[in-house]
Scaffold this motif. Structure first.
Motif, short mmCIF file in Angstrom:
data_model
loop_
_atom_site.label_atom_id
_atom_site.label_comp_id
_atom_site.label_asym_id
_atom_site.label_seq_id
_atom_site.Cartn_x
_atom_site.Cartn_y
_atom_site.Cartn_z
N GLY A 55 0.83 -1.20 0.00
CA GLY A 55 0.00 0.00 0.00
C GLY A 55 0.86 1.25 0.00
N THR A 56 0.35 2.31 0.61
CA THR A 56 1.04 3.60 0.56
C THR A 56 1.90 3.88 1.78
OG1 THR A 56 -0.89 4.70 1.53
CG2 THR A 56 -0.75 4.61 -0.88
N ASP A 57 1.70 3.14 2.88
CA ASP A 57 2.51 3.47 4.06
C ASP A 57 2.75 2.27 4.97
OD1 ASP A 57 0.06 3.12 5.25
OD2 ASP A 57 0.13 4.96 6.43
N SER A 58 2.86 1.08 4.38
CA SER A 58 3.14 -0.10 5.18
C SER A 58 4.22 -0.93 4.50
CB SER A 58 1.86 -0.94 5.34
OG SER A 58 2.08 -2.00 6.26
N LEU A 59 4.85 -1.82 5.28
CA LEU A 59 5.95 -2.63 4.77
C LEU A 59 5.65 -4.11 4.92
CD1 LEU A 59 9.08 -0.77 6.23
CD2 LEU A 59 8.06 -0.54 3.96
N GLY A 60 6.20 -4.89 3.98
CA GLY A 60 6.09 -6.34 4.05
C GLY A 60 7.23 -6.95 4.83
N VAL A 61 7.47 -8.23 4.60
CA VAL A 61 8.48 -8.98 5.34
C VAL A 61 9.87 -8.71 4.74
CG1 VAL A 61 9.27 -11.27 6.02
CG2 VAL A 61 6.81 -10.76 5.92
N PRO A 62 10.85 -8.34 5.56
CA PRO A 62 12.21 -8.13 5.04
C PRO A 62 12.83 -9.43 4.54
CG PRO A 62 11.93 -7.10 7.20
CD PRO A 62 10.74 -7.99 6.99
N GLU A 63 13.61 -9.34 3.47
CA GLU A 63 14.38 -10.48 2.99
C GLU A 63 15.84 -10.08 2.86
OE1 GLU A 63 13.97 -11.67 -1.09
OE2 GLU A 63 13.19 -9.72 -1.71
N GLU A 64 16.73 -11.04 3.12
CA GLU A 64 18.16 -10.76 2.97
C GLU A 64 18.48 -10.64 1.49
OE1 GLU A 64 22.30 -13.10 3.68
OE2 GLU A 64 21.03 -12.86 5.47
N TYR A 65 19.03 -9.50 1.10
CA TYR A 65 19.35 -9.24 -0.30
C TYR A 65 20.83 -9.45 -0.58
CZ TYR A 65 19.14 -6.70 -4.78
OH TYR A 65 19.21 -6.35 -6.11
N PHE A 66 21.68 -9.13 0.40
CA PHE A 66 23.12 -9.25 0.20
C PHE A 66 23.80 -9.30 1.56
CE2 PHE A 66 27.35 -7.23 -0.68
CZ PHE A 66 27.83 -8.20 -1.57
N ASN A 67 24.72 -10.25 1.72
CA ASN A 67 25.50 -10.36 2.96
C ASN A 67 26.89 -9.80 2.69
OD1 ASN A 67 27.08 -11.27 5.20
ND2 ASN A 67 25.49 -12.80 5.63
N TYR A 68 27.09 -8.56 3.08
CA TYR A 68 28.36 -7.89 2.83
C TYR A 68 29.51 -8.55 3.60
CZ TYR A 68 31.91 -4.18 3.00
OH TYR A 68 33.09 -3.47 2.93
N SER A 69 29.26 -8.92 4.84
CA SER A 69 30.31 -9.51 5.67
C SER A 69 30.82 -10.82 5.09
CB SER A 69 29.81 -9.73 7.10
OG SER A 69 29.50 -8.51 7.73
N THR A 70 29.91 -11.64 4.62
CA THR A 70 30.30 -12.94 4.08
C THR A 70 30.98 -12.82 2.72
OG1 THR A 70 28.50 -14.05 5.25
CG2 THR A 70 29.43 -15.20 3.37
N GLN A 71 30.49 -11.93 1.88
CA GLN A 71 30.94 -11.90 0.50
C GLN A 71 32.02 -10.87 0.21
OE1 GLN A 71 28.03 -12.83 -2.60
NE2 GLN A 71 26.42 -12.48 -1.09
#
Length: 402
Positions: free
Chosen positions: A295-311
């Motif tokens: 919608g206009t002012d709510s958020l869904g479930v976060p997903e891991e997009y990139f692991n900087y520490s590991t990669q």
């Protein structure tokens, strides 16, 4: 100049081969002797790609022509007399990384072992990939930290103990807002509607800064900001999103606040299309989360997009982010050299402009054109400043200045 280069190249190759021949106990192969005397045809340059300009120390250009060699070791490419780094070669094509030679007119010539003459010349402009945006002078109290840019390319800079410094495109600097007592600097500044700046300073709240006025509190704990926030960005609906410890806050301009939990401390936040990208420290890892809008002012479930520490690196963290129009993430980090990592949409990543940036990042902001700007921390050899990075492409839409 060309004759001197020709003589040098011929002499260099000839002497090297004589040493090789004299060092052999047996009679030399006749084919080696033939290399001493010029036997190859003069190299000929036909075209360059790109044809007009390239970034000094960054771009790999293609040279098309004749009479080159399959062996890169037998070829030297000069740019105003400075050698380029050859990547590959065939008799008709050379790929070479241009050196750091900055000029509107750079002569490109090729020398090939065994050819008496060097090639004809072609010209190209070599532009700086990284340059200083403005000559800040610490002795005059010009010490830049965070900053933002409006749609007219005016810069608004948190100037240590001096409030907000405004720098116009023509280089004119003036005070935009006086300092507020107890606030030496802001760690982030975001340009918003009606030329109002929104700033954070590791407190439970967000400041507003207007022209000629001291910073004033916009929202605080009483509005629902329950923890310190360190970064902000606007979405298309003019909601301001702020990152804190374990929460992302949606802040409307009517001061209505809503919190959305995340697993970690948010260090940087950017809105791109239908997502929020958040750099968080979670379980001692530096991770980029992608969170969909609902919608206009709510958020869904976060997903891991990139692991900087590991990669990428376990010893540094992400402190700032920027996004290009094509969706690539530019991660500004605390690394003391090569501090910007580019995360591509296919999941691959690379260091931005290796060897050209030798300080950690404090803040980042894309301008209205093809330039990304970063403020860097001071080093023993470099005072705090803002660098201008030519990325040859625009940044993503920034809704705060639309």
């Amino acid at each position: 100049m060309n004759k001197m280069i020709q003589k040098f190249v011929t002499l260099f190759f000839s002497i090297s081969l004589l040493f090789l021949i004299n060092g052999c106990a047996e009679d030399p192969d006749p084919s080696l002797l033939s290399l001493i005397a010029p036997s190859n045809e003069t190299p000929e340059l036909i075209s360059l790609n790109p044809p007009d300009s390239a970034l000094a120390g960054v771009t790999v250009i293609e040279i098309n022509g004749k009479n080159f060699s399959d062996d890169p070791a037998k070829i030297i490419v000069y740019f105003n007399g400075t050698k380029g780094a050859i990547q590959s070669a065939t008799p008709t094509k050379i790929l070479v990384k241009v050196p750091i030679v900055i000029s509107d007119t750079v002569n490109v010539v090729v020398a090939v072992q065994g050819a008496e003459m060097i090639s004809n010349k072609l010209t190209i402009m070599l532009k700086p990939a990284v340059s200083e945006y403005y000559p800040f002078d610490a002795k005059k109290g010009e010490i830049p930290y965070s900053f933002t840019i409006d749609n007219q390319s005016n810069f608004y800079i948190s100037n240590f103990d001096k409030g907000i410094l405004k720098i116009e495109p023509n280089g004119t600097a003036s005070e935009f807002a006086p300092p507020r007592s107890g606030l030496s600097k802001f760690n982030t500044i975001t340009y918003g509607p009606n030329t109002i700046l929104y700033a954070t300073n590791f407190v439970k709240g967000i400041y507003q800064v207007e022209a000629g006025q001291q910073a004033k509190t916009f929202v605080a704990g009483s509005n629902g900001i329950t923890e310190s926030v360190v970064c902000t960005d606007f979405d298309i609906n003019k909601n301001l999103w702020a990152g804190g410890k374990n929460n992302i806050f949606r802040v409307r301009l009517d001061k209505n606040v809503r919190a959305f939990p995340v697993n970690g401390t948010v260090n940087a936040i950017k809105v791109y299309q239908n997502y929020i990208f958040a750099a968080v420290t979670s379980n001692n890892k530096e991770i980029v989360l992608r969170i969909p809008f609902i919608g206009t002012d709510s958020l869904g479930v976060p997903e891991e997009y990139f692991n900087y520490s590991t990669q990428v690196d376990t010893a540094s963290g992400i402190v700032a982010m920027a996004i290009s129009q094509d969706g690539e993430l530019y991660l500004g980090t605390s690394r003391s050299s090569d501090p910007v990592t580019v995360l591509k949409t296919n999941g691959s990543f690379e260091t931005l402009y290796p060897g050209l940036i030798n300080s950690s990042v404090y803040a980042m902001c894309w301008g209205t054109g093809n330039y990304l700007y970063i403020s860097i921390n001071d080093t023993p050899t470099q005072s705090r400043t803002i660098y201008k990075l030519d990325l040859l492409k625009p940044g993503a839409t920034y809704y705060g200045r639309e």
